[in-house]
Design an enzyme around this catalytic site. Structure first.
Site, mmCIF file in Angstrom:
data_model
loop_
_atom_site.group_PDB
_atom_site.id
_atom_site.type_symbol
_atom_site.label_atom_id
_atom_site.label_comp_id
_atom_site.label_asym_id
_atom_site.label_seq_id
_atom_site.Cartn_x
_atom_site.Cartn_y
_atom_site.Cartn_z
ATOM 1 N N ASP B 82 0.871 -1.223 -0.021
ATOM 2 C CA ASP B 82 0.073 0.131 -0.050
ATOM 3 C C ASP B 82 0.929 1.200 -0.015
ATOM 4 O OD1 ASP B 82 -2.355 -1.460 0.066
ATOM 5 O OD2 ASP B 82 -2.952 -0.850 2.050
ATOM 6 N N LYS B 139 -7.894 0.668 -5.055
ATOM 7 C CA LYS B 139 -9.044 0.166 -4.153
ATOM 8 C C LYS B 139 -10.305 1.071 -4.837
ATOM 9 C CE LYS B 139 -6.964 -1.183 0.160
ATOM 10 N NZ LYS B 139 -7.042 -2.752 0.130
ATOM 11 N N GLY B 211 -5.345 -2.360 9.026
ATOM 12 C CA GLY B 211 -4.866 -1.305 9.764
ATOM 13 C C GLY B 211 -4.888 -1.471 11.155
ATOM 14 N N LYS B 223 -6.638 -20.170 7.626
ATOM 15 C CA LYS B 223 -6.836 -21.288 8.121
ATOM 16 C C LYS B 223 -8.242 -21.802 7.778
ATOM 17 C CE LYS B 223 -3.570 -21.999 11.648
ATOM 18 N NZ LYS B 223 -3.065 -22.100 13.012
ATOM 19 N N GLY B 272 -3.256 -6.856 8.483
ATOM 20 C CA GLY B 272 -2.465 -7.052 9.613
ATOM 21 C C GLY B 272 -1.072 -7.348 9.364
ATOM 22 N N GLY B 293 -0.605 -3.768 4.034
ATOM 23 C CA GLY B 293 -1.029 -2.234 3.991
ATOM 24 C C GLY B 293 -0.251 -1.294 4.890
ATOM 25 N N SER B 294 -0.796 -1.011 6.025
ATOM 26 C CA SER B 294 0.027 0.025 7.053
ATOM 27 C C SER B 294 1.286 -0.548 7.532
ATOM 28 C CB SER B 294 -1.088 0.225 8.229
ATOM 29 O OG SER B 294 -2.507 0.479 7.614
#
Lengths: 201, 354
Positions: B82, B139, B211, B223, B272, B293-294
């Site tokens: 990102d 996005k 995030g 899983k 995450g 992402g972050s």
């Protein structure tokens, strides 16, 4: 026959599937080795560098020392097929259509000039039936995904197929480069050409 | 494969090998849509399914299934990062990212700032496309056909119909068969993944909880999807018919998934992932690649961390390289992260768009 597939990033397992098809068709046997570390180059009869992002593959291979050892192995005669990103890594000269010069790590072995993203972006990705005399008569479904083009060959490198002005397949001794993806079709002729014409002992 | 890491399950050791070839999977989706083709000949166009392809192609055919499903194949083993501007995009490219995802705000900031989260500025996306040689994704809000149409028009390489942005349609996703460029969608269960594939998604990613810097939800979703696929394999055909009804997808798609032992499209992990170890963990669980992402640009060491996550994703089955990658970053500099148990139910992004 022991065939390596450079397995750092990209369309690795699609080539493994194609090799399995060749095994069934020719009633032969092939040991497939997924190559990530320099030690795995030992004892290979041929290696495939798959499509992916050439910058990613180059960065990781350089970090682990695989890039240098692979270069030496190919110079010593290891037959290699570079597909799309693989063709970029093999080329002596690379630039991007829009961004220009790239400073990415390369093998830099083949006398070809490659332009990255030649046809444009994913929106311009396409498939088309082409004739490739080297692999026999009949159309080959060539799939171009954000594909590069070979714009020039020199010395011992020779073009094997063209689409309009662009060279889409070229060979230089033990090295074969295609800018399209034979592993996304069910046609095994290019893999067979590589294994039995280029890599033949 | 290289030794050194035991398999998560004997079933996951072969999850990346294909029992059915790429070309046959493409043909499968064309066949599945044959009835839709008949109706389309009569002029009805808003249908679910790919458009038919001629037998012989003499002028380039763009936006075909082979091309749309083919694009994510070349992202496998890679990291999509990102980014919010051209500087971050260049850092990502130099680190070896396989692609970048352009956003207006990183998911962490979306969480903190609140309000309606929409697609990124067109000018920023275009500037990134002019800066990097790697693919550029962006996005759109769930159900927002026109944000997607705009991204297709400016030439983005892949669209993420994402729960991180504020959905415009709580009940329906975009009919992705109508677009020439491929889509990736989030999922947290097999049924959700197969519904998105039925709508034309060319790639799936776990939703995780974006995030938060907490990989727990991505692990749970990966899983869950894997285990549901493995249980399909041991079912009788009549049980699989029932499953197809439960999921709301064609029975044939359930059969194909059971036969493959994996999703029929490329399957990434997202939500995450903040460290090289997180990325390697998701690869070990069977992901084809990862989205970060972050995790990178909310850390205090983005360039090193980006390079380290690329290494760990590619070399996940080589413990020495993963350890080396983890040593390139400092936990002091990781994003702080959010404990998911502290989030209120209405703050969860993963529940958007089932």
């Amino acid at each position: 026959m022991r065939v390596g597939i450079l397995a750092l990033q990209g369309g690795v397992y699609e080539h493994a599937y194609m090799l399995k098809q060749v095994v069934d068709k020719r009633e032969t046997s092939i040991d497939v080795v997924f190559v990530k570390r320099p030690s795995q180059l030992r004892g290979l009869d041929a290696i495939i560098i798959p499509g992916g992002e050439s910058t990613t593959i180059g960065v990781v291979a350089e970090h682990t020392g695989l890039l240098g050892e692979l270069r030496e192995a190919i110079e010593d005669g290891l037959p290699v097929m570079g597909v799309c990103a693989g063709a970029i890594l093999l080329a002596k000269s690379v630039r991007d259509r829009r961004v220009g010069e790239t400073k990415q790590p390369l093998l830099g072995l083949m006398n070809i000039e490659v332009v990255r993203n030649y046809y444009g972006r994913q929106r311009e990705s396409f498939e088309i039936d082409v004739e490739i005399p080297a692999v026999g008569k009949g159309p080959f479904r060539a799939v171009f995904i954000r594909a590069p083009a070979i714009t020039k060959t020199w010395g011992e490198a020779e073009p094997l197929a063209r689409l309009d002005e662009a060279i889409i397949m070229a060979r230089q001794g033990n090295m074969l480069a295609t800018t399209f993806h034979p592993e996304l079709t069910s046609d095994t002729r290019i893999h067979e050409y590589f294994l039995y014409e280029v890599a033949r002992k | 494969m290289t030794g050194g890491v035991p398999s998560y399950s004997y079933l996951s050791s072969s999850v990346r090998l294909y029992e059915v070839g790429f070309s046959n999977i493409v043909d499968f989706f064309y066949r599945l849509a044959e009835a839709a083709d008949r109706l389309r000949e009569e002029g009805d166009w808003f249908l679910y399914g790919p458009e038919k392809l001629p037998e012989r192609i003499t002028i380039p055919e763009r936006g075909t299934l082979r091309v749309k499903y083919g694009f994510p194949v070349f992202q496998k083993g890679g990291v999509c990062m990102d980014v919010t501007n051209t500087e971050q995009a260049s850092i990502a490219e130099d680190a070896g990212a396989a692609s970048v995802m352009v956003l207006d705000k990183l998911p962490y900031d979306v969480r903190v700032q609140g309000g309606v989260a929409r697609m990124a500025d067109v000018k920023v996306i275009q500037a990134v496309m002019d800066t990097v040689t790697i693919p550029v994704m962006a996005k759109v809000r769930i159900g927002h056909y026109y944000e997607a149409l705009i991204l297709q028009t400016i030439g983005v390489d892949m669209i993420d119909e994402s729960e991180v942005l504020t959905p415009v349609d709580e009940k329906h996703h975009i009919n992705k068969w109508l677009f020439r460029i491929p889509f990736v969608n989030g999922a947290r269960s097999l049924g959700e993944a197969l519904r998105r594939i039925t709508e034309g998604a060319a790639m799936i990613r776990t939703k995780g909880e974006a995030g938060t810097g907490n990989v727990a939800e991505a692990v749970r979703h990966m899983k869950a999807i894997m285990q549901e696929i493995w249980s399909l394999r041991s079912m009788t055909p009549e049980e699989r018919v029932r499953k197809a009804r439960e999921y709301g997808v064609p029975y044939q798609l359930v059969e194909l998934t059971a036969r493959l032992g994996r999703l029929p499209v490329v399957n990434f992990a997202a939500g995450g992932i903040a460290t090289p170890a997180d990325a390697a963990l998701m690869m070990w669980l069977g992901a084809d690649g990862v989205f970060v992402g972050s995790g990178i640009f909310k850390s205090k060491d983005p360039a090193e961390r980006a390079r380290a996550i690329v290494l760990a994703t590619s070399m996940w089955d080589d413990p020495e390289t993963v350890a080396e990658a983890q040593a390139m970053i400092s936990e002091q500099k990781s994003m702080m992260g959010i404990d998911i148990k502290r989030l209120k139910p209405e703050e969860l992004l993963q529940v958007r768009g089932e």
